[in-house]
Scaffold this active site. Structure first.
Site, PDB file in Angstrom:
ATOM      1  N   ASP A 193       0.817  -1.212   0.000  1.00 33.70           N
ATOM      2  CA  ASP A 193       0.000   0.000   0.000  1.00 33.70           C
ATOM      3  C   ASP A 193       0.851   1.262   0.000  1.00 33.70           C
ATOM      4  O   ASP A 193       2.060   1.210   0.227  1.00 33.70           O
ATOM      5  CB  ASP A 193      -0.975  -0.008   1.193  1.00 33.70           C
ATOM      6  CG  ASP A 193      -0.319  -0.479   2.498  1.00 33.70           C
ATOM      7  OD1 ASP A 193       0.917  -0.495   2.582  1.00 33.70           O
ATOM      8  OD2 ASP A 193      -1.067  -0.824   3.431  1.00 33.70           O
ATOM      9  N   ASN A 201      -7.986  -3.236  14.193  1.00 33.57           N
ATOM     10  CA  ASN A 201      -9.351  -3.570  13.758  1.00 33.57           C
ATOM     11  C   ASN A 201      -9.349  -4.745  12.779  1.00 33.57           C
ATOM     12  O   ASN A 201     -10.366  -5.052  12.182  1.00 33.57           O
ATOM     13  CB  ASN A 201     -10.027  -2.342  13.130  1.00 33.57           C
ATOM     14  CG  ASN A 201      -9.287  -1.840  11.894  1.00 33.57           C
ATOM     15  OD1 ASN A 201      -8.343  -2.459  11.428  1.00 33.57           O
ATOM     16  ND2 ASN A 201      -9.725  -0.707  11.365  1.00 33.57           N
ATOM     17  N   HIS A 235      -7.439  -4.937  10.042  1.00 34.92           N
ATOM     18  CA  HIS A 235      -7.120  -4.625   8.642  1.00 34.92           C
ATOM     19  C   HIS A 235      -5.802  -5.252   8.226  1.00 34.92           C
ATOM     20  O   HIS A 235      -4.906  -5.453   9.035  1.00 34.92           O
ATOM     21  CB  HIS A 235      -7.166  -3.111   8.369  1.00 34.92           C
ATOM     22  CG  HIS A 235      -6.044  -2.303   8.935  1.00 34.92           C
ATOM     23  ND1 HIS A 235      -6.244  -1.112   9.597  1.00 34.92           N
ATOM     24  CD2 HIS A 235      -4.700  -2.488   8.926  1.00 34.92           C
ATOM     25  CE1 HIS A 235      -5.078  -0.622   9.958  1.00 34.92           C
ATOM     26  NE2 HIS A 235      -4.122  -1.427   9.580  1.00 34.92           N
ATOM     27  N   GLU A 249      -9.917  -2.248   5.184  1.00 41.71           N
ATOM     28  CA  GLU A 249     -10.564  -1.989   6.462  1.00 41.71           C
ATOM     29  C   GLU A 249     -11.813  -2.864   6.617  1.00 41.71           C
ATOM     30  O   GLU A 249     -12.387  -3.301   5.616  1.00 41.71           O
ATOM     31  CB  GLU A 249     -11.003  -0.513   6.520  1.00 41.71           C
ATOM     32  CG  GLU A 249      -9.873   0.478   6.307  1.00 41.71           C
ATOM     33  CD  GLU A 249      -9.052   0.717   7.573  1.00 41.71           C
ATOM     34  OE1 GLU A 249      -9.171  -0.078   8.528  1.00 41.71           O
ATOM     35  OE2 GLU A 249      -8.299   1.697   7.600  1.00 41.71           O
TER      36      GLU A 249
HETATM   37  C1  F6R Z   1       1.440  -1.461   6.250  1.00 35.17           C
HETATM   38  C2  F6R Z   1       0.095  -2.003   6.304  1.00 35.17           C
HETATM   39  C3  F6R Z   1      -0.723  -2.010   7.556  1.00 35.17           C
HETATM   40  C4  F6R Z   1       0.061  -2.393   8.801  1.00 35.17           C
HETATM   41  C5  F6R Z   1      -0.846  -2.394  10.029  1.00 35.17           C
HETATM   42  C6  F6R Z   1      -0.059  -2.649  11.302  1.00 35.17           C
HETATM   43  O1  F6R Z   1       1.955  -1.562   4.931  1.00 35.17           O
HETATM   44  O2  F6R Z   1      -0.368  -2.418   5.312  1.00 35.17           O
HETATM   45  O3  F6R Z   1      -1.802  -2.885   7.368  1.00 35.17           O
HETATM   46  O4  F6R Z   1       0.630  -3.654   8.624  1.00 35.17           O
HETATM   47  O5  F6R Z   1      -1.494  -1.166  10.144  1.00 35.17           O
HETATM   48  O6  F6R Z   1       0.789  -1.573  11.535  1.00 35.17           O
HETATM   49  P1  F6R Z   1       1.956  -1.642  12.632  1.00 35.17           P
HETATM   50  O7  F6R Z   1       2.940  -2.646  12.118  1.00 35.17           O
HETATM   51  O8  F6R Z   1       2.548  -0.260  12.623  1.00 35.17           O
HETATM   52  O9  F6R Z   1       1.315  -2.044  13.903  1.00 35.17           O
END
Ligand code: F6R
Length: 241
Positions: free
Chosen positions: A67, A135, A137, A142
């Site tokens: 992303d 959540n 994701h 989401e």
């Molecule tokens: C990042 C991504 C997100 C993160 C998720 C967890 O490329 O796609 O889905 O993997 O938000 O974030 P952290 O690792 O910061 O807890």
């Protein structure tokens, strides 16, 4: 699904990095799916270490990131492109034209999503690294009534913008939109490596891995994938141990 719970962060990072190193040793032109956020940093550090110790070369590897934010100023140090250079790409022998992130600055964001999918179609991902949001994701997919399969533009939920605000000087600077690979594209990877750390991820890890498969917990769809490996520290795995 193979779930491994590690006593220390260093053990988790070592295992995760070795998995990628072995993948690349077996297939020098492997296609790796990468993620950003705090979760993968330790694994990227170890990969850099192993590259510097000449254990592995990434010269034949292609990468696709999950992303990217939409509409950040070009070269912004909050962009995921910047993060990837900082934590991995600038330290290893991978040519920049072999690394890919969705183009969040394209004049036509929908066309950029289609182009990304067309590239992924030609170069299927061997191992996709994933973190997980509180959540549930994955990428920026989401919780929703329905999920999109392919790469698409998303409006970020308030909780995701709040969680990511720690990387910006204020929440107002966190972009409202992002481009993400869809859950369908993620599930096309031959192997998915889901990583989570910390007690704050324990509830969602249990729900995603052992609860019902539902689009309201996007990571729960990983239960349908034949080849998922989950790396957890003790805290994130506390309800599974
Ligand atoms: C990042 C991504 C997100 C993160 C998720 C967890 O490329 O796609 O889905 O993997 O938000 O974030 P952290 O690792 O910061 O807890």
């Amino acid at each position: 699904m193979e779930i491994i719970i590690f006593d220390t962060a260093a053990q988790l990072d070592e295992y995760g990095a070795n998995y990628f190193v072995n993948t690349v040793k077996q297939k020098s032109n492997a296609v790796l799916g990468l993620a950003t956020g705090s979760t993968p940093i330790g694994i990227y550090n170890k990969l850099v270490e192993k590259y510097k110790q000449k254990e592995v070369s990434f010269s034949g590897v292609t990468t696709y990131n999950l992303d990217e934010y939409a509409g950040l100023p070009e070269g912004s140090d909050q962009s995921y492109a910047y993060y990837m250079n900082q934590h991995l790409f600038s330290h290893i022998d991978i040519a920049s034209n072999q690394t890919h992130l969705p183009n969040g600055n394209a004049s036509d964001l929908h066309a950029a999503c289609k182009e990304y999918d067309a590239m992924l179609e030609k170069q299927p991902i061997d191992v996709q690294l994933l973190g997980i949001g509180h959540n549930g994701h994955i990428g920026f997919n989401e919780p929703a009534e329905g999920l999109q399969g392919g790469t698409h533009l998303v409006e970020l939920k308030a909780e995701t913008r709040e969680a990511n605000a720690r990387f910006f000087s204020s929440i107002d600077e966190v972009p409202t939109h992002a481009i993400t690979m869809g859950v369908g594209s993620i599930l096309k990877a031959k192997t998915v490596m889901l990583v989570a750390r910390g007690a704050d991820k324990a509830d969602i890890i249990k729900e995603a891995l052992t609860g019902p498969i539902t689009t309201k917990v996007p990571a729960s769809l990983l239960q349908t994938h034949p080849n998922v490996i989950v790396l957890l520290d003790r805290e994130a795995g506390r309800w599974l141990a």
